[in-house]
Write a protein that holds these residues in place. Structure first.
Motif, PDB file in Angstrom:
ATOM      1  N   ALA A 249       0.822  -1.213   0.000  1.00 56.08           N
ATOM      2  CA  ALA A 249       0.000   0.000   0.000  1.00 56.08           C
ATOM      3  C   ALA A 249       0.855   1.262   0.000  1.00 56.08           C
ATOM      4  CB  ALA A 249      -0.930   0.009   1.213  1.00 56.08           C
ATOM      5  N   LEU A 250       2.104   1.156   0.488  1.00 57.33           N
ATOM      6  CA  LEU A 250       2.966   2.339   0.594  1.00 57.33           C
ATOM      7  C   LEU A 250       4.221   2.226  -0.278  1.00 57.33           C
ATOM      8  CD1 LEU A 250       2.743   3.012   4.451  1.00 57.33           C
ATOM      9  CD2 LEU A 250       1.630   4.287   2.626  1.00 57.33           C
ATOM     10  N   SER A 251       4.167   1.382  -1.299  1.00 55.25           N
ATOM     11  CA  SER A 251       5.313   1.232  -2.208  1.00 55.25           C
ATOM     12  C   SER A 251       4.941   1.705  -3.610  1.00 55.25           C
ATOM     13  CB  SER A 251       5.774  -0.231  -2.251  1.00 55.25           C
ATOM     14  OG  SER A 251       6.227  -0.653  -0.977  1.00 55.25           O
ATOM     15  N   VAL A 252       5.909   2.271  -4.323  1.00 55.92           N
ATOM     16  CA  VAL A 252       5.669   2.833  -5.664  1.00 55.92           C
ATOM     17  C   VAL A 252       6.816   2.440  -6.586  1.00 55.92           C
ATOM     18  CG1 VAL A 252       5.256   4.947  -6.991  1.00 55.92           C
ATOM     19  CG2 VAL A 252       4.545   4.843  -4.597  1.00 55.92           C
ATOM     20  N   SER A 253       6.489   2.057  -7.836  1.00 58.35           N
ATOM     21  CA  SER A 253       7.514   1.767  -8.845  1.00 58.35           C
ATOM     22  C   SER A 253       7.378   2.737 -10.016  1.00 58.35           C
ATOM     23  CB  SER A 253       7.371   0.336  -9.371  1.00 58.35           C
ATOM     24  OG  SER A 253       7.728  -0.590  -8.376  1.00 58.35           O
ATOM     25  N   ILE A 254       8.518   3.234 -10.492  1.00 56.87           N
ATOM     26  CA  ILE A 254       8.533   4.169 -11.623  1.00 56.87           C
ATOM     27  C   ILE A 254       9.463   3.621 -12.699  1.00 56.87           C
ATOM     28  CG2 ILE A 254       9.208   6.485 -12.369  1.00 56.87           C
ATOM     29  CD1 ILE A 254       8.446   7.467  -9.569  1.00 56.87           C
ATOM     30  N   ARG A 255       8.919   3.473 -13.919  1.00 54.73           N
ATOM     31  CA  ARG A 255       9.702   3.010 -15.065  1.00 54.73           C
ATOM     32  C   ARG A 255       9.727   4.107 -16.127  1.00 54.73           C
ATOM     33  NH1 ARG A 255       8.620  -2.231 -13.071  1.00 54.73           N
ATOM     34  NH2 ARG A 255      10.343  -3.599 -13.718  1.00 54.73           N
ATOM     35  N   LYS A 256      10.435   3.831 -17.225  1.00 48.22           N
ATOM     36  CA  LYS A 256      10.487   4.786 -18.343  1.00 48.22           C
ATOM     37  C   LYS A 256       9.088   5.120 -18.847  1.00 48.22           C
ATOM     38  CE  LYS A 256      14.770   5.890 -19.722  1.00 48.22           C
ATOM     39  NZ  LYS A 256      15.193   7.309 -19.876  1.00 48.22           N
ATOM     40  N   VAL A 335       7.660  22.683 -11.501  1.00 49.84           N
ATOM     41  CA  VAL A 335       8.275  21.819 -10.479  1.00 49.84           C
ATOM     42  C   VAL A 335       8.151  20.352 -10.888  1.00 49.84           C
ATOM     43  CG1 VAL A 335       7.964  20.956  -8.120  1.00 49.84           C
ATOM     44  CG2 VAL A 335       8.035  23.414  -8.549  1.00 49.84           C
ATOM     45  N   LEU A 336       6.961  19.949 -11.341  1.00 52.52           N
ATOM     46  CA  LEU A 336       6.765  18.555 -11.750  1.00 52.52           C
ATOM     47  C   LEU A 336       7.646  18.192 -12.941  1.00 52.52           C
ATOM     48  CD1 LEU A 336       2.915  17.926 -11.383  1.00 52.52           C
ATOM     49  CD2 LEU A 336       4.764  17.258  -9.843  1.00 52.52           C
ATOM     50  N   ARG A 337       7.816  19.134 -13.871  1.00 54.83           N
ATOM     51  CA  ARG A 337       8.681  18.854 -15.029  1.00 54.83           C
ATOM     52  C   ARG A 337      10.120  18.624 -14.573  1.00 54.83           C
ATOM     53  NH1 ARG A 337       5.555  23.010 -17.785  1.00 54.83           N
ATOM     54  NH2 ARG A 337       4.199  22.016 -19.337  1.00 54.83           N
ATOM     55  N   ARG A 338      10.585  19.450 -13.633  1.00 54.69           N
ATOM     56  CA  ARG A 338      11.949  19.277 -13.125  1.00 54.69           C
ATOM     57  C   ARG A 338      12.087  17.938 -12.397  1.00 54.69           C
ATOM     58  NH1 ARG A 338      11.365  24.617 -11.221  1.00 54.69           N
ATOM     59  NH2 ARG A 338      11.664  24.002  -9.040  1.00 54.69           N
ATOM     60  N   LEU A 339      11.037  17.550 -11.663  1.00 54.11           N
ATOM     61  CA  LEU A 339      11.071  16.275 -10.942  1.00 54.11           C
ATOM     62  C   LEU A 339      11.117  15.097 -11.922  1.00 54.11           C
ATOM     63  CD1 LEU A 339      10.912  14.638  -8.328  1.00 54.11           C
ATOM     64  CD2 LEU A 339       8.417  14.839  -8.415  1.00 54.11           C
ATOM     65  N   VAL A 340      10.293  15.161 -12.965  1.00 55.00           N
ATOM     66  CA  VAL A 340      10.283  14.091 -13.973  1.00 55.00           C
ATOM     67  C   VAL A 340      11.646  14.003 -14.657  1.00 55.00           C
ATOM     68  CG1 VAL A 340       9.311  13.386 -16.207  1.00 55.00           C
ATOM     69  CG2 VAL A 340       7.790  14.128 -14.363  1.00 55.00           C
ATOM     70  N   ARG A 341      12.234  15.170 -14.965  1.00 53.38           N
ATOM     71  CA  ARG A 341      13.550  15.196 -15.613  1.00 53.38           C
ATOM     72  C   ARG A 341      14.619  14.582 -14.692  1.00 53.38           C
ATOM     73  NH1 ARG A 341      12.446  19.899 -18.096  1.00 53.38           N
ATOM     74  NH2 ARG A 341      13.225  21.135 -16.367  1.00 53.38           N
ATOM     75  N   PHE A 342      14.532  14.921 -13.407  1.00 52.51           N
ATOM     76  CA  PHE A 342      15.488  14.378 -12.433  1.00 52.51           C
ATOM     77  C   PHE A 342      15.376  12.844 -12.366  1.00 52.51           C
ATOM     78  CE2 PHE A 342      16.134  12.689  -8.165  1.00 52.51           C
ATOM     79  CZ  PHE A 342      17.452  13.068  -7.912  1.00 52.51           C
ATOM     80  N   LEU A 343      14.152  12.358 -12.273  1.00 53.02           N
ATOM     81  CA  LEU A 343      13.941  10.908 -12.180  1.00 53.02           C
ATOM     82  C   LEU A 343      14.399  10.207 -13.454  1.00 53.02           C
ATOM     83  CD1 LEU A 343      10.419  10.858 -10.468  1.00 53.02           C
ATOM     84  CD2 LEU A 343      12.618  10.350  -9.396  1.00 53.02           C
ATOM     85  N   ASP A 344      14.184  10.855 -14.591  1.00 49.84           N
ATOM     86  CA  ASP A 344      14.619  10.287 -15.868  1.00 49.84           C
ATOM     87  C   ASP A 344      16.149  10.149 -15.888  1.00 49.84           C
ATOM     88  OD1 ASP A 344      13.935   9.274 -18.419  1.00 49.84           O
ATOM     89  OD2 ASP A 344      14.644  11.117 -19.341  1.00 49.84           O
ATOM     90  N   ILE A 431      18.322  -7.703 -20.902  1.00 48.88           N
ATOM     91  CA  ILE A 431      17.324  -6.725 -21.351  1.00 48.88           C
ATOM     92  C   ILE A 431      17.303  -5.555 -20.380  1.00 48.88           C
ATOM     93  CG2 ILE A 431      14.879  -6.342 -21.881  1.00 48.88           C
ATOM     94  CD1 ILE A 431      14.672  -9.394 -22.359  1.00 48.88           C
ATOM     95  N   ARG A 432      17.616  -4.370 -20.880  1.00 49.32           N
ATOM     96  CA  ARG A 432      17.621  -3.191 -20.018  1.00 49.32           C
ATOM     97  C   ARG A 432      16.186  -2.784 -19.690  1.00 49.32           C
ATOM     98  NH1 ARG A 432      20.657   0.819 -18.019  1.00 49.32           N
ATOM     99  NH2 ARG A 432      19.707   2.883 -17.886  1.00 49.32           N
ATOM    100  N   ASP A 433      15.863  -2.743 -18.407  1.00 49.49           N
ATOM    101  CA  ASP A 433      14.515  -2.375 -17.961  1.00 49.49           C
ATOM    102  C   ASP A 433      14.645  -1.616 -16.642  1.00 49.49           C
ATOM    103  OD1 ASP A 433      11.781  -2.173 -17.656  1.00 49.49           O
ATOM    104  OD2 ASP A 433      11.559  -4.182 -16.799  1.00 49.49           O
ATOM    105  N   PRO A 434      15.140  -0.360 -16.712  1.00 48.62           N
ATOM    106  CA  PRO A 434      15.427   0.365 -15.471  1.00 48.62           C
ATOM    107  C   PRO A 434      14.159   0.696 -14.681  1.00 48.62           C
ATOM    108  CG  PRO A 434      15.624   1.833 -17.363  1.00 48.62           C
ATOM    109  CD  PRO A 434      15.401   0.454 -17.904  1.00 48.62           C
ATOM    110  N   VAL A 435      14.287   0.659 -13.358  1.00 47.54           N
ATOM    111  CA  VAL A 435      13.133   0.946 -12.499  1.00 47.54           C
ATOM    112  C   VAL A 435      13.621   1.631 -11.224  1.00 47.54           C
ATOM    113  CG1 VAL A 435      13.243  -1.359 -11.445  1.00 47.54           C
ATOM    114  CG2 VAL A 435      11.108  -0.063 -11.351  1.00 47.54           C
ATOM    115  N   ILE A 436      12.845   2.636 -10.780  1.00 49.45           N
ATOM    116  CA  ILE A 436      13.062   3.257  -9.469  1.00 49.45           C
ATOM    117  C   ILE A 436      11.959   2.731  -8.560  1.00 49.45           C
ATOM    118  CG2 ILE A 436      13.108   5.413  -8.149  1.00 49.45           C
ATOM    119  CD1 ILE A 436      13.934   6.857 -10.706  1.00 49.45           C
TER     120      ILE A 436
END
Length: 758
Positions: A249-256, A335-344, A431-436
């Motif tokens: 419930a408190l975990s999040v995954s972010i991919r490309k 701010v959100l654009r900068r955050l998305v760019r940082f995560l990318d 296979i490259r499949d990066p994830v945060i």
């Protein structure tokens, strides 16, 4: 029947009761008297649900000065419906005055309750939610009031809204028990929305049955369950995996794909802002002024506008004002654009990285200029902006919601989480499949508000052993902690530990042995021998999908699979829910017609968690190996480190506890009542070790004889044949003398008198 339990008159919907049900009710009553939490392990098939609802309902009726409401949490809709069926039976046996005043209902998603012809036709749950918002959002309804011809509305919601405004909702739902099917039928008959009707009536119901997420996931709990009073008794049924539910419930995954979708969402939001500036700039100004004062007004939204709430738990965030640098819509988007760019940029790494939230937030601040407070408010600020821009198709904005979910969690919590960045999956290194992955390690974070808010929380299941680990994992102090055994007039459970094949070679799914041709062949010969001797259904559980695929392929190449299919048809669980459901249906048909069948399944899969193989659907279950988690998983390693440092739980203890509760859950599928019978084979030499075996539930261990602890295939086959011969004999279902397994009212009166005499 009606009987006295320590001075409490208990109404029970059956003519007789199991001794363990009576004992279970006694412990539950002690927890209610003490106004504390309880941890209760009850064998499968012994009427746990009937005991729970009977005792709590009777307790509430007997204490009008302290009326208790029951919140009963299940994992699946199927379990929800079974609980409501038990409630209906109980209500029919209550005194007329009591049953006429009680309301019980199930609550589920729009997907399961919507009756609008177009909205309910959508395939996915998020799509049904979006279709509903397009018909019920407050701004859609405002527009329809001035232009009714061009703006379609939901007639079922309109009926609900008129009744809610007039305070007349109770007339739509008189006292009684309402399953999901009942709610849909009521909605069609009265032309009222069953979803919103149920959402509103949970505030007044005596019993509410819904899924875990409605209390444990803060995004859902704060909009569905926020008005539940402290006097509620909360039951988490089948709660052996409750720590994993809390963590998810408190975990999040972010991919490309998430970041690319978020970029598209931001472009769309920017276009909407430009459109509003040109047509209705006052709305954006009004939102800015509201944000200066804080976000507390969000609680007054119409029920149709309610969106998933803030994923973090501290309430004080709502008392603060939104930081000035994200109040303006354009500034927030920047701010959100900068955050998305940082995560990318972080996803471009070639190495595995593991960071704590504090250092990750510090790097966001230094590289993207976004501080912790701005991160903490991202989710609420996005919600406010989407409301202002009158966006109804929220399913298309899931990507940016995920980013804001991630931002708010790392901005709120400094402990109990890790941010793990992996460029490759270890199991597919080419296979490259990066994830945060923002991974929660502390299950107590999600469940603590439930323990703090409600007087009594009952965690119960058939597989909680070793029971002493749950208070440490969930960080709470139960007033009652008890494990019950099963009273039987015959030994209808036959567990066995198989350590070697007929050729005396040991069998195990240990990594260095699992691919050995001798082990694979011995596992295949075991199944072949059992398929020839055991009638009806056999269920096999493997430690993972990849292992199941590999061993089935090997059996096919060895010719073993073809020999097995001479005796029984074979069906296989897959990750696809539709395929698995079809396979299960055909498996049952094969068992029903006498052909017999074998079902291959996976520990921790859908079948292991929620499907019963009672009666002829499961005469034998084989657990191939010990279902340890994938121990090279970095998320698991980080959680093990956290458990060791915070709760002093050793890695080996947790891994063994987790594997054995999964194994017990798998084999428990085969026994669903005392009239049933079945065999369990733990096929791995490691089960013969006391440190592993002792973690199994007591009701299994009590039937695991010393002579069954170190078997070869031919020995197990001999025991199986003898067991089946015994089970074919008639037996006394109620028992007699000191071994009674069904107690009547008269038996209970005698017990009470004996107790008083002592």
């Amino acid at each position: 029947m009606r009987f006295d339990l320590d001075g409490l008159p208990v109404h029970f919907p059956y003519a007789a009761i199991y001794p363990e049900q009576h004992a279970y009710m006694g412990e539950l009553k002690r927890a209610l008297d003490a106004r504390g939490h309880a941890l209760l392990e009850m064998p499968t098939g012994t009427g746990k649900t009937a005991a729970l609802i009977s005792l709590i309902t009777s307790y509430s009726l007997a204490n009008p000065a302290r009326p208790l409401r029951l919140i009963y949490c299940t994992r699946t809709v199927h379990e929800m419906e079974k609980t409501l069926a038990e409630l209906r039976l109980l209500f029919a046996h209550l005194p007329p005055a009591a049953s006429r005043s009680l309301l019980a209902l199930g609550l589920s998603s729009r997907k399961n309750l919507c009756i609008h012809p177009q909205a309910s036709a959508a395939a996915a749950r998020d799509s049904v939610d979006t279709a509903c918002r397009r018909l019920t959002a407050s701004w859609v309804r405002e527009k329809a009031s001035s232009d009714p011809d061009s703006t379609p509305l939901c007639e079922f919601y309109e009926t609900f809204d008129r009744a809610a405004a007039a305070g007349d909702l109770a007339s739509f739902m008189p006292p009684g028990v309402y399953t999901l099917a009942d709610l849909r039928a009521l909605g069609r008959e009265r032309r009222v929305c069953p979803y919103f009707l149920a959402r509103q009536m949970v505030k007044y119901a005596n019993v509410v049955v819904y899924s875990y997420q409605y209390l444990l996931d803060p995004k859902v709990a704060s909009i569905v369950s926020r008005e539940m009073q402290k006097e509620c008794v909360v039951v988490f049924d089948e709660a052996h995996n409750i720590d994993n539910v809390c963590i998810e419930a408190l975990s999040v995954s972010i991919r490309k794909q998430t970041l690319e979708g978020a970029e598209r969402n931001l472009r769309r939001i920017s276009q909407e802002i430009d459109r509003f500036k040109a047509t209705d700039a006052n709305r954006l100004r009004a939102e800015y002024n509201r944000l200066v004062d804080g976000l507390a007004q969000r609680g007054n939204l119409p029920i149709s506008d309610a969106w998933l709430a803030n994923p973090s738990l501290p309430d004080d965030i709502l008392k603060e004002a939104v930081p000035g640098n994200i109040r303006r819509a354009e500034h927030f988007l920047a701010v959100l654009r900068r955050l998305v760019r940082f995560l990318d940029g972080r996803l471009e790494t070639e190495n595995v990285e593991n960071e704590m939230p504090v250092s990750f937030v510090a790097s966001i601040h230094s590289q993207a200029g976004i501080d912790q407070k701005m991160l903490r408010f991202c989710y609420d600020r996005l919600h406010s902006l989407m409301m202002t821009l009158e966006i109804t198709d929220t399913d298309e904005f899931m990507h940016i919601q995920t980013i804001c979910d991630f931002a708010t969690l790392i901005g709120t919590y400094t402990r109990g989480f890790s941010i793990i960045i992996e460029p490759y999956d270890d199991r597919m290194p080419d296979i490259r499949d990066p994830v945060i992955q923002l991974s929660c390690h502390d299950a107590s974070l999600a469940i603590r508000p439930v323990f703090d808010r409600f007087e009594t929380v009952v965690i119960t299941s058939g597989t909680l052993s070793p029971i002493d680990l749950y208070p440490r994992l969930l960080n709470f102090n139960p007033v009652i902690s008890r494990s019950f055994t099963m009273s039987l007039t015959r030994d209808c459970i036959c567990p066995m530990v198989l350590t070697r094949g007929s050729d005396q070679l040991p069998v195990s799914t240990k990594f260095d042995m699992r691919s050995d041709p001798g082990v694979v062949r011995n596992y295949g010969r075991l199944l072949l021998e059992m398929a020839s001797a055991v009638p009806d259904g056999i269920v096999c559980f493997f430690v993972s999908y990849s292992y199941m695929d590999g061993i089935v392929n090997s059996w096919h190449e060895m010719g073993i699979l073809q020999d097995i299919m001479q005796h029984k048809l074979v069906f296989i669980e897959t990750p696809d829910v539709v395929e698995t459901t079809l396979a299960l249906d055909n498996y049952r048909k094969a068992c029903d017609c006498g052909r017999g069948a074998i079902f291959f399944s996976v520990a921790r899969g859908k079948v292991a968690e929620g499907i019963d193989f009672d009666r002829h659907y499961g005469r034998l279950v084989i657990m191939f190996g010990v279902p340890f988690q994938y121990t090279l998983s970095r998320i698991l390693l980080a959680r093990l480190e956290y458990l060791r440092e915070t709760f002093q739980i050793k890695e080996g203890d947790f891994l063994t506890f987790d594997a054995l509760r999964q194994a017990a859950q798998c084999v428990g599928r085969v026994i669903r009542s005392k009239a049933d019978y079945g065999m369990m084979i733990f096929a791995d030499k490691r089960y013969s070790r006391h440190d592993k075996r002792s973690k199994l539930p007591g009701w299994i261990l009590s039937h695991l004889h010393d002579a069954h602890l170190n078997l070869s295939t031919d020995m197990a086959l001999h025991i199986a044949r003898e067991f089946l011969r015994r089970m074919a004999q008639p037996y006394d279902k109620a028992g007699s003398g000191g071994k009674k397994t069904l107690l009547t009212e008269e038996d209970l009166e005698n017990l009470a008198q004996d107790g008083m005499a002592m």
